[in-house]
Design an enzyme around this catalytic site. Sequence first.
Site, PDB file in Angstrom:
ATOM      1  CD  GLU A 177      -2.699  -1.224   2.507  1.00  0.00           C
ATOM      2  OE1 GLU A 177      -2.420  -0.474   3.459  1.00  0.00           O
ATOM      3  OE2 GLU A 177      -3.621  -2.059   2.553  1.00  0.00           O
ATOM      4  N   GLY A 218       8.671   3.660   3.843  1.00  0.00           N
ATOM      5  CA  GLY A 218       8.024   2.360   3.946  1.00  0.00           C
ATOM      6  C   GLY A 218       6.594   2.360   3.432  1.00  0.00           C
ATOM      7  CB  SER A 239       7.432   7.603   6.487  1.00  0.00           C
ATOM      8  OG  SER A 239       7.405   6.394   7.196  1.00  0.00           O
ATOM      9  CD  GLU A 270     -11.249  29.673   4.268  1.00  0.00           C
ATOM     10  OE1 GLU A 270     -12.230  28.965   4.556  1.00  0.00           O
ATOM     11  OE2 GLU A 270     -11.252  30.540   3.378  1.00  0.00           O
ATOM     12  CD  GLU A 314       5.507  14.311   2.884  1.00  0.00           C
ATOM     13  OE1 GLU A 314       5.496  15.530   3.139  1.00  0.00           O
ATOM     14  OE2 GLU A 314       5.026  13.456   3.652  1.00  0.00           O
ATOM     15  CD  GLU A 338       3.152  27.018   2.819  1.00  0.00           C
ATOM     16  OE1 GLU A 338       2.808  27.275   3.985  1.00  0.00           O
ATOM     17  OE2 GLU A 338       2.325  26.814   1.908  1.00  0.00           O
TER      18      GLU A 338
END
Length: 174
Positions: free
Chosen positions: A35, A113, A111, A136, A117, A90
């Site tokens: 997954e 596993g 991560s 907002e 990302e 940001e």
Amino acid sequence: MSFERVDGEQVWKGRVGTVRVDRFRHDDGEIVTREVIEHPGAAVMVPFDGERIWLVRQPREAVGEQSLLELPAGKLDAPGEQPLDVARRELREEIGKSASSWEHLVSFYASPGFTDEEIHAYLATDLSDDPAEAEENERIEVVAEPVSRLDDVIRSCRDSKSLVSLLWFRAFVK
């Protein structure tokens, strides 16, 4: 040790990411199912004005934290958006500053596993006030910590992207 993706299917798509169930064949012939959460990536920065590191405290409902100390960061929102552009945006939205000097520190997987990302960390210096409107739904408290307290900040921080970036700053920049 090598592998190839042999098939997969998207099982869910949301605002933050997509969940796939993929099958991979390893070089020994074994096929495994994984997954995978697809994520567009993110940028984080260490805003440093020569005396202070600028951070934010914000609620993080997913982990039950009322006030998690973090470096400013954000996700790559648009296809083709560059990590440095996200970092610049940001910095303005979260702490109301811009930087005239940027240095890429490191890129790392959040991560690996279960998610693809990749986070891109930058050092932002030569800061000036340059506020932009935050989203907002963001509840952010800006925190400026003297660099002399860097070890205390690291000890109290539980956010992985901030820890990697602060430790990298401590080891190679400060």
